[in-house]
Design a protein around this motif. Structure first.
Motif, PDB file in Angstrom:
ATOM      1  N   GLU A  81      54.228  45.243  12.461  1.00 10.06           N
ATOM      2  CA  GLU A  81      53.872  44.599  11.195  1.00 10.06           C
ATOM      3  C   GLU A  81      54.907  43.556  10.792  1.00 10.06           C
ATOM      4  N   LEU A  82      56.171  43.804  11.117  1.00 11.30           N
ATOM      5  CA  LEU A  82      57.241  42.901  10.712  1.00 11.30           C
ATOM      6  C   LEU A  82      57.136  41.532  11.374  1.00 11.30           C
ATOM      7  N   SER A  83      56.478  41.468  12.525  1.00 10.02           N
ATOM      8  CA  SER A  83      56.358  40.200  13.241  1.00 10.02           C
ATOM      9  C   SER A  83      55.038  39.478  12.960  1.00 10.02           C
ATOM     10  N   LYS A  84      54.189  40.067  12.128  1.00  8.22           N
ATOM     11  CA  LYS A  84      52.906  39.451  11.797  1.00  8.22           C
ATOM     12  C   LYS A  84      53.065  38.562  10.560  1.00  8.22           C
ATOM     13  N   THR A  85      53.050  37.263  10.786  1.00 11.59           N
ATOM     14  CA  THR A  85      53.226  36.320   9.686  1.00 11.59           C
ATOM     15  C   THR A  85      52.153  36.499   8.616  1.00 11.59           C
ATOM     16  N   ASN A  86      50.905  36.731   9.037  1.00  9.15           N
ATOM     17  CA  ASN A  86      49.834  36.877   8.045  1.00  9.15           C
ATOM     18  C   ASN A  86      50.041  38.105   7.167  1.00  9.15           C
ATOM     19  N   VAL A  87      50.573  39.186   7.735  1.00 12.78           N
ATOM     20  CA  VAL A  87      50.838  40.405   6.963  1.00 12.78           C
ATOM     21  C   VAL A  87      51.958  40.159   5.965  1.00 12.78           C
ATOM     22  N   ILE A  88      53.066  39.615   6.431  1.00 13.25           N
ATOM     23  CA  ILE A  88      54.220  39.384   5.556  1.00 13.25           C
ATOM     24  C   ILE A  88      53.860  38.394   4.447  1.00 13.25           C
ATOM     25  N   ASP A  89      53.115  37.343   4.798  1.00 17.71           N
ATOM     26  CA  ASP A  89      52.690  36.369   3.785  1.00 17.71           C
ATOM     27  C   ASP A  89      51.764  37.014   2.756  1.00 17.71           C
ATOM     28  N   TRP A  90      50.840  37.864   3.224  1.00 21.74           N
ATOM     29  CA  TRP A  90      49.912  38.543   2.298  1.00 21.74           C
ATOM     30  C   TRP A  90      50.671  39.486   1.374  1.00 21.74           C
ATOM     31  N   VAL A  91      51.604  40.254   1.916  1.00 21.43           N
ATOM     32  CA  VAL A  91      52.395  41.176   1.093  1.00 21.43           C
ATOM     33  C   VAL A  91      53.174  40.389   0.034  1.00 21.43           C
ATOM     34  N   ALA A  93      52.553  37.300  -1.204  1.00 20.68           N
ATOM     35  CA  ALA A  93      51.662  36.662  -2.175  1.00 20.68           C
ATOM     36  C   ALA A  93      51.025  37.688  -3.110  1.00 20.68           C
ATOM     37  N   THR A  94      50.621  38.831  -2.570  1.00 19.41           N
ATOM     38  CA  THR A  94      49.998  39.868  -3.384  1.00 19.41           C
ATOM     39  C   THR A  94      51.011  40.467  -4.353  1.00 19.41           C
ATOM     40  N   SER A  95      52.233  40.657  -3.891  1.00 16.81           N
ATOM     41  CA  SER A  95      53.288  41.214  -4.730  1.00 16.81           C
ATOM     42  C   SER A  95      53.623  40.298  -5.899  1.00 16.81           C
ATOM     43  N   GLU A  96      53.558  38.995  -5.656  1.00 14.35           N
ATOM     44  CA  GLU A  96      53.876  38.028  -6.707  1.00 14.35           C
ATOM     45  C   GLU A  96      52.930  38.176  -7.897  1.00 14.35           C
ATOM     46  N   LYS A  97      51.671  38.524  -7.622  1.00  7.67           N
ATOM     47  CA  LYS A  97      50.662  38.645  -8.682  1.00  7.67           C
ATOM     48  C   LYS A  97      50.550  40.060  -9.237  1.00  7.67           C
ATOM     49  N   ALA A  98      51.140  41.033  -8.540  1.00  9.63           N
ATOM     50  CA  ALA A  98      51.017  42.441  -8.945  1.00  9.63           C
ATOM     51  C   ALA A  98      51.986  42.773 -10.073  1.00  9.63           C
ATOM     52  N   GLU A  99      51.623  43.789 -10.841  1.00  8.12           N
ATOM     53  CA  GLU A  99      52.507  44.289 -11.893  1.00  8.12           C
ATOM     54  C   GLU A  99      53.638  45.126 -11.304  1.00  8.12           C
ATOM     55  N   LEU A 100      53.300  45.903 -10.265  1.00  9.90           N
ATOM     56  CA  LEU A 100      54.271  46.773  -9.600  1.00  9.90           C
ATOM     57  C   LEU A 100      54.056  46.715  -8.102  1.00  9.90           C
ATOM     58  N   VAL A 101      55.140  46.904  -7.365  1.00 14.49           N
ATOM     59  CA  VAL A 101      55.087  46.982  -5.905  1.00 14.49           C
ATOM     60  C   VAL A 101      55.871  48.222  -5.498  1.00 14.49           C
TER      61      VAL A 101
END
Length: 195
Positions: A81-91, A93-101
């Motif tokens: 997972e650490l080498s998947k750019t799409n996963v890291i980018d999604w995490v 971007a999603t975290s930026e909009k989330a209230e909590l991570v």
């Protein structure tokens, strides 16, 4: 409140099943309108083979999930997972909009790779403490704690610690009484520790 739990191939079963059970059990006590909409998210909606060959169907993929208020990233065999750019980018971007991570176990590595833990106190599975310290020098990795709450980011130790952390999140988001009732319903001895 939408609780999105990120799963992937070889994710640790209790890392996602434990938090899912906490939030879905809490809903039993919140009346006709559930407090939480809890769901599993993967890269796509194809079945995911978790640890031990446990097959699970995610509710959503990256492209079709609803807004996520609380993102939980689970552990498991996480190195790919650490080498998947799409996963890291999604995490990220999603975290930026989330209230909590939040992270369970080695999910902390994924949050760290996404740049979400810089300068924070965090924890992970006891077996992975040294590896997390060695890989991300700007983190303060805490030992012997079930979870660490730094405000927007909450991390937990290994596997069953995710249940303790999720009960803490229920307490934070709704109230201590609901968290206590949930733990009792689950016949779970909630170990409370925080900052």
């Amino acid at each position: 409140m939408n609780i999105g739990i990120y799963i992937y191939q070889n994710a640790e079963v209790l890392d996602f099943s434990g938090p899912f059970e906490v939030f879905s059990t809490a809903n039993r006590f919140t009346g006709p309108d559930p407090a939480f909409n809890v769901f599993l998210v993967a890269e796509d909606t194809c079945p995911v083979q978790a640890r031990g060959g446990y097959s699970i169907n995610p509710h959503y993929g990256f492209s079709d999930h609803p807004h996520i208020d609380v993102l939980i990233v689970v552990g498991g065999i996480h190195m790919e997972e650490l080498s998947k750019t799409n996963v890291i980018d999604w995490v990220a971007a999603t975290s930026e909009k989330a209230e909590l991570v939040a992270s369970v176990c080695t999910g902390a590595f994924i949050l760290a790779q996404a740049g979400l833990l810089n300068g924070l106190e965090v924890t992970t599975h006891w077996e992975d403490i040294d590896a997390l310290r060695g890989s991300y020098a700007d983190l303060t990795v805490v030992e012997s704690r079930r979870w660490v709450d730094t405000g927007k980011v909450v991390s937990s130790g290994g596997i069953s610690a995710g249940i303790d952390m999720s009960l803490h999140l229920v307490s934070r988001l709704v109230g201590a009484e609901l968290a206590e009732r949930t733990a009792r319903q689950m016949e779970f001895e909630w170990r409370k520790n925080s900052l």
